[in-house]
Design a protein around this motif. Structure first.
Motif: not given
Length: 396
Positions: A121-143
């Protein structure tokens, strides 16, 4: 249904990374070592598995060998799935034509068949050269909650630095009303993090249109996002409050490693609630001799320390000889520092050899230039390497 995923991730890992100088001569930027035991890509992959995103396409192009070997079948990140998991997606020949990825959007476009396999249903686009911790599921729920066609993660940056970023101007509901690429006079400080979630059908529509435009740069920031805004699609900003670092330069890579140090580090890799997964190379425990001095540093497994290490990050299987002094530096795995060498404000890549009495770099208080020693480079006995040097074995 079995052949359906709610969301799949596409991880862009093909950049040349030339600003990392000798560190990326033979290695894709996401495969560069980081934090004593990791590689840069570990953080994005760990975010995926910690966010219950179990299908990841890794788009490679430049110097992919080490990155491909490192990823393997995805088991270290719990991404060795029978349906899903991690998949390396290099450019390939189709219709008697071999075509390199021409931009971030074109890279995704060339892999639409991979996405369609999972009917997400959705596609998450990411970069492989960043340092961080992030919950993508929370972002998806808001989306999903906002019924957005595209949601873009944004980080508030100091307004005086905003002109270095793509800036999202939003209304009070966080709907994006304008996008400015590196504006001279920014209207807000909400910088794009290069993390996007799209409704799949909308993504495919705009990728197809972009591919048919001969004038396009085939880029998300330059083309896809502005085109969607111009067509009044629902574009939402997702505010992110945590630590995030683009480690695309020598300075930012050094700073991010330094951010791991201290009793209360700026970036905590010891968080039991958000584990950073990596490939276990099976080295023996570290050894620190009774004559060694270690202060405010991280020492990985397999390292043998006989000298002095101050404010530094030391990788796996590194040897530091007696009388050597390592200060304000990052030493990647497998490197050997012979006795009585001195390394200051430097990054030493994997499997380099620094021979006896060599002096590399200057004290951080005396220079703003970081010295870089490339992979497998050998610094001769008694030699002196000036601050800011970039020594690459390819140049020998």
């Amino acid at each position: 249904m079995y052949n359906h995923k709610k969301c799949v991730a596409m991880l862009l890992a093909g950049g040349q990374g030339s600003r990392l100088k000798a560190l990326t001569t033979k290695v894709a930027k996401p495969a560069v070592s980081f934090g004593a035991k990791y590689r840069i890509i570990d953080f994005t992959l760990s975010n995926c598995v910690n966010s219950s995103i179990d299908t990841v396409g890794v788009l490679t192009q430049y110097q992919p060998l080490i990155l491909n070997e490192y990823l393997g079948n995805g088991a270290p990140w719990d991404l060795d799935r029978s349906f899903g998991g991690v998949h390396v997606l290099p450019p390939y020949q189709a219709k008697n034509k071999m075509e390199w990825y021409k931009g971030t959007a074109n890279a995704i476009y060339q892999n639409i068949n991979f996405i369609e396999k999972y009917h997400p249903d959705h596609v998450l686009i990411l970069s492989g050269d960043h340092i961080y911790k992030m919950n993508y599921q929370e972002m998806l729920e808001e989306h999903i909650k906002t019924n957005a066609d595209c949601t873009i993660a944004v980080l508030e940056v100091p307004i005086e630095e905003a002109s270095r970023f793509g800036i999202m101007n939003t209304n009070e509901e966080n709907r994006i009303v304008e996008f400015e690429e590196k504006p001279a006079n920014p209207k807000s400080n909400k910088a794009s993090m290069g993390i996007y979630i799209f409704k799949t059908d909308k993504l495919f529509k705009y990728l197809e249109s972009d591919n048919n435009d001969p004038k396009s740069s085939n880029d998300f920031g330059k083309n896809i996002i502005p085109n969607m805004l111009n067509n009044n699609e629902i574009m939402m900003a997702y505010p992110f409050k945590g630590y995030w670092k683009d480690v695309g330069t020598i300075n930012s890579l050094w700073e991010a490693n330094q951010d791991l140090l201290g009793d209360k580090p700026n970036f905590d890799i010891y968080d039991p609630n958000w584990k950073i997964y990596s490939r276990n190379l099976g080295f023996e425990p570290q050894y620190i001799s009774e004559d060694a001095v270690v202060s405010n540093s991280i020492i990985a497994s397999g390292a043998k320390i006989y000298g002095t290490v101050i404010n530094s990050v030391i990788g796996s299987n590194v040897y530091i000889g007696k009388g050597s002094i390592i200060k304000d530096s990052v030493i990647f795995m497998g490197s050997t520092i012979k006795p009585n060498a001195k390394i200051s404000y430097s990054i030493v890549d994997e499997n380099a050899i620094i021979y006896e009495n060599a002096v590399i770099g200057l004290d951080k208080s005396l220079t703003d230039k970081i010295t870089v020693i490339g992979r497998y480079y050998e610094v001769a006995k008694d030699s002196c390497i000036e601050a800011g040097a970039n020594l690459d074995k390819e140049d020998l």
